[in-house]
Design a protein around this motif. Structure first.
Motif, PDB file in Angstrom:
ATOM      1  N   LEU A  30      -7.425  -6.088  45.999  1.00 45.39           N
ATOM      2  CA  LEU A  30      -6.093  -6.584  46.329  1.00 45.39           C
ATOM      3  C   LEU A  30      -5.168  -5.477  46.817  1.00 45.39           C
ATOM      4  N   HIS A  31      -5.355  -4.237  46.327  1.00 39.92           N
ATOM      5  CA  HIS A  31      -4.412  -3.193  46.737  1.00 39.92           C
ATOM      6  C   HIS A  31      -4.509  -2.896  48.233  1.00 39.92           C
ATOM      7  N   THR A  32      -5.666  -3.143  48.856  1.00 36.22           N
ATOM      8  CA  THR A  32      -5.754  -2.982  50.305  1.00 36.22           C
ATOM      9  C   THR A  32      -4.992  -4.085  51.042  1.00 36.22           C
ATOM     10  N   GLU A  33      -4.755  -5.217  50.357  1.00 28.43           N
ATOM     11  CA  GLU A  33      -4.005  -6.306  50.986  1.00 28.43           C
ATOM     12  C   GLU A  33      -2.534  -5.956  51.151  1.00 28.43           C
ATOM     13  N   LEU A  34      -2.011  -5.018  50.349  1.00 27.04           N
ATOM     14  CA  LEU A  34      -0.633  -4.570  50.563  1.00 27.04           C
ATOM     15  C   LEU A  34      -0.489  -4.016  51.980  1.00 27.04           C
ATOM     16  N   ARG A  35      -1.396  -3.115  52.320  1.00 27.70           N
ATOM     17  CA  ARG A  35      -1.354  -2.485  53.644  1.00 27.70           C
ATOM     18  C   ARG A  35      -1.657  -3.498  54.742  1.00 27.70           C
ATOM     19  N   ASN A  36      -2.685  -4.316  54.534  1.00 28.25           N
ATOM     20  CA  ASN A  36      -3.064  -5.259  55.577  1.00 28.25           C
ATOM     21  C   ASN A  36      -2.000  -6.321  55.803  1.00 28.25           C
ATOM     22  N   ALA A  37      -1.310  -6.725  54.743  1.00 29.64           N
ATOM     23  CA  ALA A  37      -0.217  -7.685  54.913  1.00 29.64           C
ATOM     24  C   ALA A  37       0.861  -7.106  55.813  1.00 29.64           C
ATOM     25  N   LEU A  38       1.215  -5.840  55.581  1.00 28.69           N
ATOM     26  CA  LEU A  38       2.239  -5.195  56.405  1.00 28.69           C
ATOM     27  C   LEU A  38       1.773  -5.072  57.851  1.00 28.69           C
ATOM     28  N   LEU A  39       0.558  -4.571  58.052  1.00 30.05           N
ATOM     29  CA  LEU A  39       0.084  -4.320  59.414  1.00 30.05           C
ATOM     30  C   LEU A  39      -0.083  -5.619  60.201  1.00 30.05           C
ATOM     31  N   ILE A  40      -0.706  -6.613  59.595  1.00 30.95           N
ATOM     32  CA  ILE A  40      -0.972  -7.852  60.336  1.00 30.95           C
ATOM     33  C   ILE A  40       0.317  -8.597  60.639  1.00 30.95           C
ATOM     34  N   ALA A  67       7.212  -1.628  53.506  1.00 28.77           N
ATOM     35  CA  ALA A  67       6.334  -1.258  52.392  1.00 28.77           C
ATOM     36  C   ALA A  67       6.787  -1.877  51.079  1.00 28.77           C
ATOM     37  N   ARG A  68       8.098  -1.917  50.851  1.00 34.49           N
ATOM     38  CA  ARG A  68       8.581  -2.468  49.584  1.00 34.49           C
ATOM     39  C   ARG A  68       8.425  -3.980  49.528  1.00 34.49           C
ATOM     40  N   GLN A  69       8.563  -4.645  50.650  1.00 30.12           N
ATOM     41  CA  GLN A  69       8.282  -6.079  50.680  1.00 30.12           C
ATOM     42  C   GLN A  69       6.803  -6.344  50.405  1.00 30.12           C
ATOM     43  N   GLY A 101       2.664  -8.343  46.326  1.00 32.09           N
ATOM     44  CA  GLY A 101       1.506  -8.149  45.456  1.00 32.09           C
ATOM     45  C   GLY A 101       1.819  -8.118  43.978  1.00 32.09           C
ATOM     46  N   THR A 102       3.099  -8.165  43.612  1.00 30.81           N
ATOM     47  CA  THR A 102       3.492  -8.071  42.206  1.00 30.81           C
ATOM     48  C   THR A 102       4.379  -9.252  41.824  1.00 30.81           C
ATOM     49  N   TYR A 103       5.675  -9.120  42.057  1.00 28.47           N
ATOM     50  CA  TYR A 103       6.600 -10.183  41.653  1.00 28.47           C
ATOM     51  C   TYR A 103       6.339 -11.484  42.408  1.00 28.47           C
ATOM     52  N   PRO A 130       6.864   7.616  47.605  1.00 28.85           N
ATOM     53  CA  PRO A 130       5.682   7.171  46.867  1.00 28.85           C
ATOM     54  C   PRO A 130       5.281   5.726  47.157  1.00 28.85           C
ATOM     55  N   VAL A 131       6.241   4.858  47.419  1.00 29.38           N
ATOM     56  CA  VAL A 131       5.894   3.469  47.736  1.00 29.38           C
ATOM     57  C   VAL A 131       5.185   3.404  49.086  1.00 29.38           C
ATOM     58  N   ALA A 132       5.673   4.165  50.053  1.00 23.25           N
ATOM     59  CA  ALA A 132       4.990   4.232  51.350  1.00 23.25           C
ATOM     60  C   ALA A 132       3.601   4.830  51.193  1.00 23.25           C
ATOM     61  N   ALA A 133       3.467   5.835  50.318  1.00 25.45           N
ATOM     62  CA  ALA A 133       2.148   6.433  50.089  1.00 25.45           C
ATOM     63  C   ALA A 133       1.182   5.406  49.533  1.00 25.45           C
ATOM     64  N   LEU A 134       1.647   4.583  48.589  1.00 30.24           N
ATOM     65  CA  LEU A 134       0.788   3.563  47.997  1.00 30.24           C
ATOM     66  C   LEU A 134       0.389   2.499  49.007  1.00 30.24           C
ATOM     67  N   VAL A 135       1.355   2.020  49.785  1.00 29.04           N
ATOM     68  CA  VAL A 135       1.110   0.886  50.683  1.00 29.04           C
ATOM     69  C   VAL A 135       0.433   1.320  51.978  1.00 29.04           C
ATOM     70  N   LEU A 136       0.886   2.412  52.579  1.00 29.16           N
ATOM     71  CA  LEU A 136       0.395   2.808  53.888  1.00 29.16           C
ATOM     72  C   LEU A 136      -0.736   3.831  53.838  1.00 29.16           C
ATOM     73  N   GLY A 137      -0.847   4.542  52.726  1.00 33.89           N
ATOM     74  CA  GLY A 137      -1.866   5.577  52.626  1.00 33.89           C
ATOM     75  C   GLY A 137      -3.228   5.025  52.262  1.00 33.89           C
ATOM     76  N   ALA A 138      -4.146   5.954  51.996  1.00 31.61           N
ATOM     77  CA  ALA A 138      -5.480   5.561  51.542  1.00 31.61           C
ATOM     78  C   ALA A 138      -5.376   4.835  50.200  1.00 31.61           C
TER      79      ALA A 138
END
Length: 478
Positions: free
Chosen positions: A345-355, A367-369, A374-376, A415-423
């Motif tokens: 699921l954590h890869t879906e954070l990034r894919n949701a943003l990109l797609i 990134a924060r959206q 993925g949480t709230y 750090p939020v950008a690192a989590l969502v956009l990074g590896a």
């Protein structure tokens, strides 16, 4: 009977107090509060305090203190749509759209049994939990006659791993002879499906605060379920006080199917059968027009957004920014791993943003959206936003400590950008109700190598059975 995965560490009561300090914190509360360096105090499985700087001095009964330097703390991830059994059929039908993919795979899925489903659930859950999921959801709808206790097999796997679990008791009663998509031997009768759903609710559903297990009524989709089953399942769920889940508006083929069979589109059909409301959420919702989105917003109907699966099956790009702007509750879903082989699921954070940026431009989603989805957002969709989904005093201590000071993330200041956009970030600690379920990137309660071996064996057994029986009449449904 399927066996439990061997436990490495027995479950035990959470420490009286656990303190995490010196970490960045994204609370995902209503104000989006964040701390560059803060603390979290957990007591008795509940978040006691969250704030800037070190924990309050003089705390009594601190059993464990964790230095979170170089880490980001977030709420645990909440998965809102999955099909665990597909873990043992990954990598098949690689170049098909949804309908062709289903037609190719239904004959294999109709051969599953209890040990297979237990192994597949263990593999699916292990992959998600070690990647930051603290609340998992599964939609299981294939129940071949004589296959054993398939729902119970999933529930045992979730208990072994220690994850919070929403089990959607799915069903199909519209086979090919009735104009549906699945083969007749892969469906139940309407009566059997309703009786089994009610029995699952009566046996397993726990509505209490902090519940580790909840049951959902979940007929599969408009093209595999009769109108009678849709209507009766909605009545049953509301009589029993449980939520409702199904697939909706996933493909253009589904839209055409609904118009041909019901004389209306999917959203209007759902409205006609009692399937819009704040106790309902739909998976995918890719092909929604303005009127559909308005209907979901007006009724509080939620959406499980599955970006990777939608891309894998070329279903399209869901209008998530428009849904959020209208006030539709939206969470993220892995979907079955036969259409999202990573199972994370954590890869879906990034894919949701990109797609969504592909569909709506560079400001469609940030990134924060994505983290909120993925949480709230997931907590909203599952009806548990008062308990999980944000880091706030009084909520359950379902949280993740992500390591962001390694080579993959250290040069990203946000750090939020690192989590969502990074590896994919390593998980140093994941708590469910204060219980550690992951430490230093490894599951704490089951042997990951044993899970891998079990899933490999059951995948091979299913493939062998399918090859041997593919040209024979399938097992009777029921």
């Amino acid at each position: 009977m399927a066996e439990h995965i061997p436990a490495q560490v027995p479950a035990r009561a959470p420490a009286r107090r656990l303190v995490i300090e010196n970490c960045a914190i994204a609370t995902v509360d209503a104000d989006g509060t964040e701390y560059d360096s803060g603390h979290i105090v957990v007591a008795g499985g509940i978040i006691e305090s969250v704030g800037a700087g070190p924990a309050p001095a003089g705390l009594a009964d601190v059993a464990r203190r964790i230095d979170g330097t170089g880490h980001l703390a977030t709420p645990g991830l909440v998965n809102t749509h999955h099909h665990f059994y597909q873990w043992i059929t990954r990598g098949l039908a690689q170049d098909s759209n949804l309908f062709n993919w289903l037609v190719e795979l239904y004959p294999t899925w109709a051969r599953i049994d209890e040990p297979m489903v237990h192994a597949a659930a263990a593999g699916s859950l292990a992959m998600m939990v070690r990647g930051g999921v603290t609340t998992a959801m599964d939609h299981h709808y294939v129940f071949p006659r004589g296959a054993g206790d398939l729902l119970g097999a999933e529930i045992r796997a979730a208990a072994d791993i220690g994850v919070r679990f929403t089990a959607a008791r799915g069903s199909m009663d519209r086979g090919q002879s009735a104009g549906g998509l699945p083969p007749d031997f892969a469906v139940e009768s309407t009566e059997d499906a309703l009786l089994a759903t009610e029995a699952a609710i009566d046996t397993y559903h726990d509505a209490s605060f902090g519940s580790m297990l909840q049951i959902v009524a979940a007929p599969c989709s408009p093209f595999s379920v009769s109108t009678e089953l849709m209507r009766e399942a909605a009545l049953l769920a509301r009589r029993k006080g449980v939520r409702l889940h199904t697939h909706g508006s996933e493909t253009v083929e589904e839209e055409k199917f609904c118009h041909e069979l019901f004389g209306m589109g999917p959203t209007d059909y759902f409205a006609s059968t009692g399937w819009l409301g704040d106790d309902v959420w739909m998976a995918h919702c890719v092909h929604m027009n303005d009127s559909d989105i308005a209907a979901f917003a007006r009724t509080g109907t939620g959406v499980a957004h599955c970006p990777s699966s939608n891309a894998r099956l070329a279903a399209g790009i869901a209008r998530v920014p428009d849904m959020l702007a209208a006030g539709v509750p939206v969470g993220l879903g892995v979907d079955g791993t036969a259409s999202n082989e990573s199972g994370e699921l954590h890869t879906e954070l990034r894919n949701a943003l990109l797609i969504n940026r592909l569909g709506g431009g560079e400001k469609a989603l940030n990134a924060r959206q994505a983290l909120r989805l993925g949480t709230y957002g997931g907590a909203q969709v599952l009806g548990r936003a008062a308990e999980i989904g944000s880091l706030e005093p009084g909520k359950l201590a379902d949280l993740v400590l992500w390591k962001l000071d390694g080579i993959g993330h250290a040069s990203i200041a946000d750090p939020v950008a690192a989590l969502v956009l990074g590896a994919a970030a390593p998980v140093t600690l994941s708590l469910v109700g204060g219980h550690p379920v992951v430490e230093d990137g490894r599951l704490t309660r089951v042997d990951e190598d044993a899970v891998a071996k079990l899933t490999r064996g059951e995948a091979r057994r299913l493939a062998e059975i399918t090859r041997a029986r593919l040209n024979e009449p399938g097992p009777a449904a029921g």
